[in-house]
Design a protein around this motif. Structure first.
Motif, PDB file in Angstrom:
ATOM      1  N   VAL A 269     -21.513 -39.031  -4.538  1.00 18.47           N
ATOM      2  CA  VAL A 269     -22.367 -38.158  -3.721  1.00 18.47           C
ATOM      3  C   VAL A 269     -23.809 -38.647  -3.769  1.00 18.47           C
ATOM      4  CG1 VAL A 269     -23.222 -35.800  -3.403  1.00 18.47           C
ATOM      5  CG2 VAL A 269     -20.835 -36.182  -4.052  1.00 18.47           C
ATOM      6  N   ARG A 270     -24.273 -39.038  -4.931  1.00 24.90           N
ATOM      7  CA  ARG A 270     -25.650 -39.545  -5.062  1.00 24.90           C
ATOM      8  C   ARG A 270     -25.855 -40.810  -4.223  1.00 24.90           C
ATOM      9  NH1 ARG A 270     -24.882 -38.299 -10.499  1.00 24.90           N
ATOM     10  NH2 ARG A 270     -24.633 -40.501 -11.018  1.00 24.90           N
ATOM     11  N   GLN A 271     -24.871 -41.697  -4.223  1.00 23.83           N
ATOM     12  CA  GLN A 271     -25.012 -42.939  -3.445  1.00 23.83           C
ATOM     13  C   GLN A 271     -25.004 -42.647  -1.951  1.00 23.83           C
ATOM     14  OE1 GLN A 271     -25.718 -46.138  -4.628  1.00 23.83           O
ATOM     15  NE2 GLN A 271     -26.110 -46.408  -2.447  1.00 23.83           N
ATOM     16  N   VAL A 272     -24.161 -41.716  -1.508  1.00 24.75           N
ATOM     17  CA  VAL A 272     -24.150 -41.341  -0.091  1.00 24.75           C
ATOM     18  C   VAL A 272     -25.504 -40.744   0.287  1.00 24.75           C
ATOM     19  CG1 VAL A 272     -23.085 -39.824   1.649  1.00 24.75           C
ATOM     20  CG2 VAL A 272     -21.637 -41.023  -0.006  1.00 24.75           C
ATOM     21  N   THR A 273     -26.026 -39.874  -0.547  1.00 27.54           N
ATOM     22  CA  THR A 273     -27.324 -39.258  -0.293  1.00 27.54           C
ATOM     23  C   THR A 273     -28.423 -40.315  -0.224  1.00 27.54           C
ATOM     24  OG1 THR A 273     -26.601 -37.248  -1.436  1.00 27.54           O
ATOM     25  CG2 THR A 273     -28.977 -37.523  -1.114  1.00 27.54           C
ATOM     26  N   TYR A 274     -28.462 -41.194  -1.194  1.00 27.23           N
ATOM     27  CA  TYR A 274     -29.464 -42.261  -1.230  1.00 27.23           C
ATOM     28  C   TYR A 274     -29.368 -43.134   0.022  1.00 27.23           C
ATOM     29  CZ  TYR A 274     -31.919 -46.460  -2.738  1.00 27.23           C
ATOM     30  OH  TYR A 274     -32.765 -47.536  -2.801  1.00 27.23           O
ATOM     31  N   THR A 275     -28.149 -43.497   0.397  1.00 28.85           N
ATOM     32  CA  THR A 275     -27.918 -44.335   1.573  1.00 28.85           C
ATOM     33  C   THR A 275     -28.520 -43.708   2.820  1.00 28.85           C
ATOM     34  OG1 THR A 275     -25.925 -45.323   0.637  1.00 28.85           O
ATOM     35  CG2 THR A 275     -26.105 -45.298   3.055  1.00 28.85           C
ATOM     36  N   PHE A 276     -28.267 -42.424   3.030  1.00 29.44           N
ATOM     37  CA  PHE A 276     -28.751 -41.806   4.261  1.00 29.44           C
ATOM     38  C   PHE A 276     -30.222 -41.448   4.205  1.00 29.44           C
ATOM     39  CE2 PHE A 276     -24.291 -41.861   5.006  1.00 29.44           C
ATOM     40  CZ  PHE A 276     -24.275 -42.310   6.313  1.00 29.44           C
ATOM     41  N   ARG A 277     -30.772 -41.268   3.036  1.00 22.17           N
ATOM     42  CA  ARG A 277     -32.233 -41.116   2.953  1.00 22.17           C
ATOM     43  C   ARG A 277     -32.913 -42.395   3.420  1.00 22.17           C
ATOM     44  NH1 ARG A 277     -32.527 -37.858  -2.672  1.00 22.17           N
ATOM     45  NH2 ARG A 277     -32.262 -35.789  -1.772  1.00 22.17           N
ATOM     46  N   LEU A 278     -32.319 -43.527   3.088  1.00 20.58           N
ATOM     47  CA  LEU A 278     -32.863 -44.803   3.563  1.00 20.58           C
ATOM     48  C   LEU A 278     -32.631 -44.983   5.054  1.00 20.58           C
ATOM     49  CD1 LEU A 278     -31.786 -47.280   0.726  1.00 20.58           C
ATOM     50  CD2 LEU A 278     -34.064 -46.367   1.165  1.00 20.58           C
ATOM     51  N   LEU A 279     -31.404 -44.722   5.513  1.00 20.91           N
ATOM     52  CA  LEU A 279     -31.064 -44.937   6.916  1.00 20.91           C
ATOM     53  C   LEU A 279     -31.850 -44.021   7.857  1.00 20.91           C
ATOM     54  CD1 LEU A 279     -27.210 -45.549   6.778  1.00 20.91           C
ATOM     55  CD2 LEU A 279     -29.003 -47.212   7.346  1.00 20.91           C
ATOM     56  N   LEU A 280     -32.276 -42.869   7.362  1.00 20.87           N
ATOM     57  CA  LEU A 280     -33.053 -41.961   8.214  1.00 20.87           C
ATOM     58  C   LEU A 280     -34.396 -42.550   8.640  1.00 20.87           C
ATOM     59  CD1 LEU A 280     -32.370 -38.417   6.763  1.00 20.87           C
ATOM     60  CD2 LEU A 280     -31.854 -39.252   9.061  1.00 20.87           C
ATOM     61  N   HIS A 281     -34.827 -43.609   7.988  1.00 19.35           N
ATOM     62  CA  HIS A 281     -36.065 -44.275   8.376  1.00 19.35           C
ATOM     63  C   HIS A 281     -35.879 -45.116   9.641  1.00 19.35           C
ATOM     64  CE1 HIS A 281     -38.414 -43.051   4.901  1.00 19.35           C
ATOM     65  NE2 HIS A 281     -37.334 -43.264   4.174  1.00 19.35           N
TER      66      HIS A 281
END
Length: 168
Positions: free
Chosen positions: A133-145
């Motif tokens: 879950v943490r990796q999915v969250t981190y991934t999309f925090r980056l992709l939202l840029h």
């Protein structure tokens, strides 16, 4: 040096090559239901992900009636078992999905379209590894840029709301 979006996805894919929702093959629980479909069942491709699947063996790409702006979102369809390292991002994060609207906070939720998955059942609330879950969250925090990804997630959130409404 600016990375191409396909290069960003390749780096993200590496993070999920060995990271899965649970510490064993969850397909053993359900007979790999998420990997079975027909010629028109598949996973949405994120903006910029299509070029990684053009001409790839065992995959085809279909346009959908889901649009972000004036651009149709593509669906990747798998024709038989695929190698884990060749899966699109939607498969790698399954059964989770990002929920995001412009101006809101990113949420990672169990995908309401994945009603067939045992990991989305309310009895499985604490089964998905927190590391995943943490990796999915981190991934999309980056992709939202990436503006195209933010727009895609905003549009996808309306679809997710419709599914959630149907199952409530």
């Amino acid at each position: 040096m600016k990375l191409k979006i396909s290069e960003i996805y390749n780096e993200i894919y590496k993070k999920f090559d060995s990271l899965t929702p649970i510490p064993f093959d969850c397909g053993e629980m359900c007979g790999k239901l998420c990997c079975q479909g027909d010629e028109e069942s598949g996973m949405y491709l994120f903006p910029g992900e299509k070029e990684l699947f053009i001409g790839k063996e065992n995959f085809s790409i279909l346009p959908t009636d889901f649009y972000v702006g004036h651009t149709p979102v593509d669906l990747v369809v798998c024709h038989g078992p695929c190698k884990r390292e060749e899966r699109p991002l939607s498969c790698r994060i399954f059964p989770l999905v990002p929920l995001y609207r412009h101006g809101s906070t990113l949420q990672i939720i169990r995908d309401p379209r994945a009603f067939f998955c045992p990991l989305t059942h309310h009895m499985a609330t604490n089964c998905i590894q927190s590391r995943f879950v943490r990796q999915v969250t981190y991934t999309f925090r980056l992709l939202l840029h990436i503006p195209a990804v933010a727009d895609y997630l905003d549009a996808l959130s309306y679809i997710l709301d419709d599914y959630q409404y149907l199952i409530d």
